[in-house]
Write an enzyme that holds these catalytic residues in place. Structure first.
Site, mmCIF file in Angstrom:
data_model
loop_
_atom_site.group_PDB
_atom_site.id
_atom_site.type_symbol
_atom_site.label_atom_id
_atom_site.label_comp_id
_atom_site.label_asym_id
_atom_site.label_seq_id
_atom_site.Cartn_x
_atom_site.Cartn_y
_atom_site.Cartn_z
ATOM 1 N NE ARG A 84 -4.213 -1.535 0.015
ATOM 2 C CZ ARG A 84 -4.296 -2.654 -0.676
ATOM 3 N NH1 ARG A 84 -3.241 -3.050 -1.390
ATOM 4 N NH2 ARG A 84 -5.401 -3.375 -0.677
ATOM 5 C CD GLU A 125 -3.054 3.022 -5.531
ATOM 6 O OE1 GLU A 125 -4.054 2.328 -5.848
ATOM 7 O OE2 GLU A 125 -2.032 2.533 -5.017
ATOM 8 C CG HIS A 170 -2.829 -1.003 -6.797
ATOM 9 N ND1 HIS A 170 -3.369 -0.312 -5.735
ATOM 10 C CD2 HIS A 170 -2.689 -2.288 -6.346
ATOM 11 C CE1 HIS A 170 -3.559 -1.127 -4.702
ATOM 12 N NE2 HIS A 170 -3.145 -2.335 -5.063
#
Length: 321
Positions: A237, A266, A285
Site C-alpha cells: 500500500r 491513486e 497497482h
C-alpha cells in the site's frame, strides 16, 4: 433475485469477464463511472457488495444500503472498508485470502530485477535508436548475493521469500510475531528487528498491510538509516511510505532506485514528482491482477456470496474479518 453491487468501476471488456462468473439466481449492478455518489445511490438496491480497493465503503455508503447482507472483498486489503460501521450493523465481511499472492510476488520480483537492471533506461534508449552497451551495463546490478529485507511476512511475503531462494539472496524479514524456526529454515529467512533490517538491506521490499501502525512507517528517519545506494520496492500500500521523503532520497541518490506499484494517492496524480524520476519504475497497482488471478478472485468472491445467500456459511473458504 438478490443483487451484487460492484463498487469498482470496470470497463466493458472487464465487465464482460466478470459477468461470465455470476452465479445463477443473482443480478449484478455495475457502475457507469468511478463515483462514490453513484456507489451510494446504487447501494440502496443491493443485497451484497463486491468491494474493490478504490472507492471507500464508509458510513456515507453503508447507511444507504438497508438491504445489505454481506460484504465480500475482491482482494485482502481492508483500508477501503469501514469495519466499525459494518460491525455496528452486524454485517459480515469476507476477504479473498491468498488468491493473488503469487501474482503479487511475481510482480515484486519483476520490479526488483527491473530496477536493478534499469530496464526502463535500456528500453527507452534502444527504442530511440541508440546502442549503448557497456556504459549502461556497468550501471546495472545482479540480484544474486544481495541482502533483501522483507517487511511483513503474510502469504505474499512468503511467496516472495520462496522465489528469492532461487536467486541466491540473503533474505531478512521483520514482522511483529516471529515465524517458527522450521518456517524460517524452509523459506531461507533470517529474522531482524525493523531497524536492523533497514540498516542491513540492499533492497527493502514491503509486504505488510496498511493500518494505524504501518502508515508512513518508512519516512525520513527510516530512509536515513538505510544503506546509501539501497533500493526500495512497494507492492503493498502506498501510504506505508512517506512519498515526499521517498522523492527527496531518490533525487539525492541516497536511495538508488525504487519499484512502485502502489501510491499514497491513486490514481497517481499527473503532477507527481515520481513520474519525473528515471530511477523509478512505476506500475498502476496491477501486481495482484493477471488474467489468472483476476478470474480466480471474481470466481471465489461470487462463490462466497452464493454460499452465504444459501445459508452455507461454513463452506466459505476465505477468511471472515
Amino acid at each position: 433475485m438478490p443483487s451484487i453491487l460492484l463498487t469498482n468501476y470496470y470497463s466493458k471488456t472487464i465487465l464482460s469477464l466478470i459477468k461470465k462468473e455470476v452465479p445463477p439466481g443473482f443480478t449484478v449492478i455495475s457502475l457507469d463511472s468511478s463515483s462514490k455518489e453513484e456507489v451510494r445511490q446504487k447501494a440502496a438496491e443491493s443485497d451484497y457488495f463486491l468491494v474493490g480497493g478504490r472507492i471507500k465503503i464508509d458510513k456515507y455508503v453503508i447507511e444507504n444500503a438497508p438491504r445489505l447482507k454481506m460484504v465480500q472483498r475482491s482482494g485482502v486489503g481492508m483500508d477501503s472498508v469501514d469495519l466499525d460501521v459494518l460491525k455496528a450493523r452486524n454485517i459480515p465481511v469476507y476477504i479473498n485470502h491468498g488468491v493473488n499472492s503469487r501474482s503479487v510476488a511475481e510482480h515484486t520480483l519483476m520490479l526488483m530485477l527491473s530496477v536493478l537492471k534499469r530496464l526502463n533506461i535500456s528500453d527507452s534508449s534502444l527504442k530511440k535508436g541508440e546502442w549503448v552497451k557497456h556504459e549502461l551495463g556497468v550501471q546495472n546490478f545482479e540480484l544474486f548475493g544481495k541482502t533483501v529485507g522483507l517487511i511483513g511476512m503474510g502469504n505474499i511475503g512468503e511467496c516472495v521469500a520462496e522465489m528469492l531462494t532461487s536467486f541466491g539472496t540473503n533474505t531478512l524479514y521483520f514482522k511483529p510475531n516471529r515465524l517458527s524456526q522450521e518456517k524460517e529454515d524452509k523459506l531461507g529467512l533470517s529474522y531482524r528487528s525493523f531497524e536492523k533490517l533497514l540498516s542491513e538491506s540492499d533492497i527493502v521490499s514491503i509486504h505488510c498491510s496498511l493500518n494505524d501502525q504501518t502508515r508512513s512507517i518508512i519516512g525520513e528517519k527510516e530512509f536515513n538509516s538505510m544503506k546509501s545506494g539501497a533500493f526500495i520496492i512497494n507492492t503493498s500500500r502506498g501510504a506505508i511510505i512517506d512519498e515526499k521523503a521517498l522523492v527527496k532520497n531518490l533525487k539525492s541518490g541516497h536511495i538508488r532506485g525504487a519499484g512502485l506499484d502502489v501510491y499514497e494517492q491513486e490514481p497517481l496524480p499527473t503532477n507527481s514528482y515520481l513520474r519525473e524520476l528515471d530511477n523509478v519504475i512505476l506500475t498502476p497497482h496491477i501486481g495482484g491482477i493477471t488474467q489468472e488471478s483476476f478470474t480466480a478472485m471474481i470466481r471465489s468472491a461470487f462463490r462466497n456470496i452464493s454460499l452465504y445467500e444459501s445459508g452455507e456459511m461454513e463452506l466459505i473458504e476465505n477468511n471472515k474479518i
